[in-house]
Design a protein around this motif. Sequence first.
Motif, PDB file in Angstrom:
ATOM      1  N   HIS A   1       0.890  -1.058   0.224  1.00  0.00           N
ATOM      2  CA  HIS A   1      -0.155   0.026  -0.074  1.00  0.00           C
ATOM      3  C   HIS A   1       0.609   0.924  -0.356  1.00  0.00           C
ATOM      4  O   HIS A   1       0.185   2.358  -0.783  1.00  0.00           O
ATOM      5  CB  HIS A   1      -0.603  -0.144   1.354  1.00  0.00           C
ATOM      6  CG  HIS A   1      -1.392   1.088   1.202  1.00  0.00           C
ATOM      7  ND1 HIS A   1      -2.368   1.276   0.412  1.00  0.00           N
ATOM      8  CD2 HIS A   1      -1.782   2.051   1.988  1.00  0.00           C
ATOM      9  CE1 HIS A   1      -3.476   3.023   0.635  1.00  0.00           C
ATOM     10  NE2 HIS A   1      -2.766   3.090   1.847  1.00  0.00           N
ATOM     11  N   GLY A   2       1.938   1.570   0.799  1.00  0.00           N
ATOM     12  CA  GLY A   2       2.844   2.736   0.618  1.00  0.00           C
ATOM     13  C   GLY A   2       3.399   2.918  -0.150  1.00  0.00           C
ATOM     14  O   GLY A   2       3.450   3.586  -1.251  1.00  0.00           O
ATOM     15  N   ILE A   3       3.967   1.669  -1.096  1.00  0.00           N
ATOM     16  CA  ILE A   3       4.471   1.668  -2.266  1.00  0.00           C
ATOM     17  C   ILE A   3       3.391   2.164  -3.334  1.00  0.00           C
ATOM     18  O   ILE A   3       3.660   2.835  -4.105  1.00  0.00           O
ATOM     19  CB  ILE A   3       5.719   0.226  -2.895  1.00  0.00           C
ATOM     20  CG1 ILE A   3       6.747  -0.397  -2.209  1.00  0.00           C
ATOM     21  CG2 ILE A   3       5.700   0.720  -4.183  1.00  0.00           C
ATOM     22  CD1 ILE A   3       6.840  -0.759  -2.178  1.00  0.00           C
ATOM     23  N   LYS A   4       2.770   1.788  -3.061  1.00  0.00           N
ATOM     24  CA  LYS A   4       1.506   2.538  -4.528  1.00  0.00           C
ATOM     25  C   LYS A   4       1.530   3.221  -4.108  1.00  0.00           C
ATOM     26  O   LYS A   4       1.322   4.113  -5.167  1.00  0.00           O
ATOM     27  CB  LYS A   4       0.792   1.129  -3.976  1.00  0.00           C
ATOM     28  CG  LYS A   4      -0.082   0.954  -5.661  1.00  0.00           C
ATOM     29  CD  LYS A   4      -1.768  -0.005  -5.523  1.00  0.00           C
ATOM     30  CE  LYS A   4      -2.551   0.168  -6.429  1.00  0.00           C
ATOM     31  NZ  LYS A   4      -3.789  -0.588  -6.487  1.00  0.00           N
ATOM     32  N   LYS A   5       0.586   3.849  -2.716  1.00  0.00           N
ATOM     33  CA  LYS A   5       0.657   5.689  -2.097  1.00  0.00           C
ATOM     34  C   LYS A   5       1.914   6.230  -2.774  1.00  0.00           C
ATOM     35  O   LYS A   5       1.451   7.671  -3.775  1.00  0.00           O
ATOM     36  CB  LYS A   5       0.425   5.230  -0.956  1.00  0.00           C
ATOM     37  CG  LYS A   5       0.151   6.432  -1.091  1.00  0.00           C
ATOM     38  CD  LYS A   5      -0.558   7.299   0.578  1.00  0.00           C
ATOM     39  CE  LYS A   5      -0.921   8.555   1.229  1.00  0.00           C
ATOM     40  NZ  LYS A   5      -1.481   7.655   2.257  1.00  0.00           N
ATOM     41  N   ARG A   6       3.405   5.847  -2.809  1.00  0.00           N
ATOM     42  CA  ARG A   6       4.419   7.519  -3.416  1.00  0.00           C
ATOM     43  C   ARG A   6       3.970   6.662  -4.881  1.00  0.00           C
ATOM     44  O   ARG A   6       4.756   7.768  -5.100  1.00  0.00           O
ATOM     45  CB  ARG A   6       5.605   6.005  -3.122  1.00  0.00           C
ATOM     46  CG  ARG A   6       5.971   7.094  -1.447  1.00  0.00           C
ATOM     47  CD  ARG A   6       7.522   6.630  -1.170  1.00  0.00           C
ATOM     48  NE  ARG A   6       7.490   5.121  -1.043  1.00  0.00           N
ATOM     49  CZ  ARG A   6       7.400   4.105  -0.133  1.00  0.00           C
ATOM     50  NH1 ARG A   6       6.912   4.222   0.834  1.00  0.00           N
ATOM     51  NH2 ARG A   6       8.062   2.983  -0.782  1.00  0.00           N
ATOM     52  N   MET A   7       4.101   5.354  -5.389  1.00  0.00           N
ATOM     53  CA  MET A   7       4.039   5.936  -7.067  1.00  0.00           C
ATOM     54  C   MET A   7       2.909   6.893  -7.562  1.00  0.00           C
ATOM     55  O   MET A   7       3.135   7.088  -8.291  1.00  0.00           O
ATOM     56  CB  MET A   7       3.861   4.064  -7.993  1.00  0.00           C
ATOM     57  CG  MET A   7       5.085   3.369  -7.454  1.00  0.00           C
ATOM     58  SD  MET A   7       5.067   1.790  -7.776  1.00  0.00           S
ATOM     59  CE  MET A   7       4.925   2.127  -8.942  1.00  0.00           C
TER      60      MET A   7
END
Length: 153
Positions: free
Chosen positions: A132-138
């Motif tokens: 979720h964190g990676i997707k949000k940053r992307m």
Amino acid sequence: MKKLFIAALLIVGMTSFAQEKKARPERTQMEQLTPEQRNQLQLKKMTLELDLNASQQKEMSTIIAEQSAKREARMAERKATKDSAKKLTSDELFTKKSKMLDEQIVMKERMKKILTSEQYKKWDDMKGKKHHGIKKRMIHHKDRKPAEMGDKK
């Protein structure tokens, strides 16, 4: 007086935008480590979070090493295709995504065999939060605006 004040504001504004962005320090430090050191750190982190025993640590170290090697190979492949500026066809994209999902399924099965049910649940939660964190940053990086995520995974 107004002109002096406006000029000062403009100068301050321009200098604040002209400053360089600093790279995240933890990322540059991780790049300085050898792959073996990164693998060991990841294993120790998992041991702390999941309370792994010795046999689980041994099995996890092999899995982490395999994942690291696959990740390095994918990065090299991505770098090579990026340099050639060749777009993937829909069939190639489908095969690539299908292969990635197959690897994730195999990984989940391996983790189920290694971890206890409580450890597996905790690992799955950690993985979901990380994803979720990676997707949000992307999304934030791509659109240049704060991400609005509805789902948790």
